[in-house]
Enzyme design. Structure first.
Site, mmCIF file in Angstrom:
data_model
loop_
_atom_site.group_PDB
_atom_site.id
_atom_site.type_symbol
_atom_site.label_atom_id
_atom_site.label_comp_id
_atom_site.label_asym_id
_atom_site.label_seq_id
_atom_site.Cartn_x
_atom_site.Cartn_y
_atom_site.Cartn_z
ATOM 1 C CD GLN A 337 -3.108 0.752 0.224
ATOM 2 O OE1 GLN A 337 -3.217 -0.378 -0.267
ATOM 3 N NE2 GLN A 337 -3.905 1.756 -0.106
ATOM 4 C CD GLU A 364 6.507 -27.190 7.050
ATOM 5 O OE1 GLU A 364 6.764 -27.199 8.264
ATOM 6 O OE2 GLU A 364 7.366 -27.005 6.166
ATOM 7 C CD GLU A 368 -7.980 -20.852 8.339
ATOM 8 O OE1 GLU A 368 -8.240 -19.701 7.971
ATOM 9 O OE2 GLU A 368 -7.006 -21.518 7.895
#
Length: 382
Positions: A337, A364, A368
């Site tokens: 940005q 790996e 989650e």
């Protein structure tokens, strides 16, 4: 050079500071490399890393004078990633591919390690399948006992170094029990009969990656690492070690993004002043710096804990990987940005970092999955 003040944190001693300086000098002398042909570039990088002694840290013998040191692995990966994603990949996969043999192999099997450490042989870790990436216990590939051999049938996918590896550590369902307790680990040479590359996979941060087919691939019973049914344990213990190094690679990407942003903010002129004079820009830089330092603390806590004698660092490694990869994505996004149009121009360093960091939140153990691991560890501990 990136900020090195963290090397004086209490996690490190003079040996680690010397290693950090040495790998920094190696990068200056050996990078960049021509990545036009990825297979050739990776083979060359592995050869150079082995020639100059860096791969000796990836998979030491049990009786080595200097045992496996996760802080060293993390320092090397952080530095390599800060310079170039492909060289980090080449180093890391030598460690992951040989890791199960180094940690659990017998004396005969550890004969492979001299070859992986020298860069003569390229290693690969063949665990994932199309329907069992995060759910390792659900793998479908089979290993059927036939006299003094096992016969392997099935496919593995998303296999790093797939197609160029001389050695695959393959996890297959040997059937001792349902689920995770029925999986075993095997050493399979890359030139084994009936082993083939079914598909080369092209991803946003290119490296050798493939789907590998096993059609009645026969290996001797001596190719099994550990005992029958111990494959899941071997895979998870190996990932505990190398998960922290994935976090270190993410940290290296984040440090490079912060370095590039600082240079941009100081040199870019905007509204009759430097970009760095704008308070919003200063705020973004402050957030990036906090994310980098917080990630580093978690990475090197996990590494220090393992090096201090912990049998497993499941929680610490999962925390490090989750936080470092997620925050590195934020740091890199801010860098893009603040670089404006240059940030999305193909070939610009922050554009490359944007592509390089994304996969680390998946491989790996996806973010989650790390949350599930951490929660379970906390609930059991509580």
């Amino acid at each position: 050079m990136s900020d090195q003040s963290f090397l004086h944190w209490p996690f490190f001693d003079e040996r680690h500071r010397a290693i950090a300086q040495g790998i920094e000098s190696w990068c200056a002398a050996n990078l960049p490399v021509d990545e036009g042909d990825l297979d050739t570039a990776c083979r060359d990088l592995v050869r150079r890393l082995g020639r100059d002694g860096w791969l000796k840290h990836t998979a030491p013998d049990h009786d080595a004078a200097v045992p496996l040191d996760v802080r060293t692995l993390c320092l090397i990966r952080e530095t390599l990633a800060r310079h170039d994603a492909l060289v980090d990949f080449a180093f890391a996969m030598q460690g992951l591919g040989a890791g199960p043999i180094s940690l659990f192999g017998n004396a005969e099997q550890r004969g492979w390690l001299a070859r992986t450490r020298s860069g003569e042989a390229i290693g690969a870790f063949a665990l994932s399948e199309q329907q069992s990436g995060s759910d390792v216990a659900n793998i479908a590939m089979t290993a059927r006992r036939d006299g003094n051999s096992y016969v392997l049938d099935g496919e593995k996918t998303w296999i790093s170094n797939g197609g160029i590896a001389d050695l695959y550590v393959v996890f297959a369902r040997s059937g001792e029990a349902p689920g995770a307790k029925g999986i075993s680990a095997f050493i399979v040479p890359g030139d084994a009969a009936h082993l083939s590359v079914a598909e080369r996979l092209d991803v946003i941060s290119p490296h050798p990656l493939a789907r590998i087919a096993f059609d009645r691939v026969r290996v001797p019973t001596s190719a099994m690492i550990g005992a029958p049914g111990e494959g899941f344990k071997i895979a998870m213990a190996t990932l505990d070690v190398f998960r922290a190094t994935v976090a270190a690679a993410a940290l290296g990407f984040a440090r490079r993004a912060l370095d590039e942003t600082l240079k941009r903010a100081r040199s870019r002129r905007l509204f009759d002043g430097a970009l760095a004079d704008l308070q919003l820009v200063q705020g973004a830089i402050a957030e990036m710096a906090v994310d980098v330092d917080a990630a580093a603390l978690l990475v090197y806590r996990a590494a220090w804990t393992k090096d201090s004698g912990a049998a497993r660092v499941t929680r610490e490694a999962a925390m490090a990987k989750l936080f470092a990869t997620e925050q590195a994505q934020r740091v890199v996004d801010k860098a893009v940005q603040l670089h404006g149009g240059d940030g999305v121009r193909r070939g610009h360093i922050v554009e490359r970092l944007y592509r390089d960091i994304r996969a680390l939140r998946i491989y790996e153990g996806a973010s989650e999955v790390q949350k599930v691991v951490i929660a379970r560890q906390m609930l059991v501990g509580g």
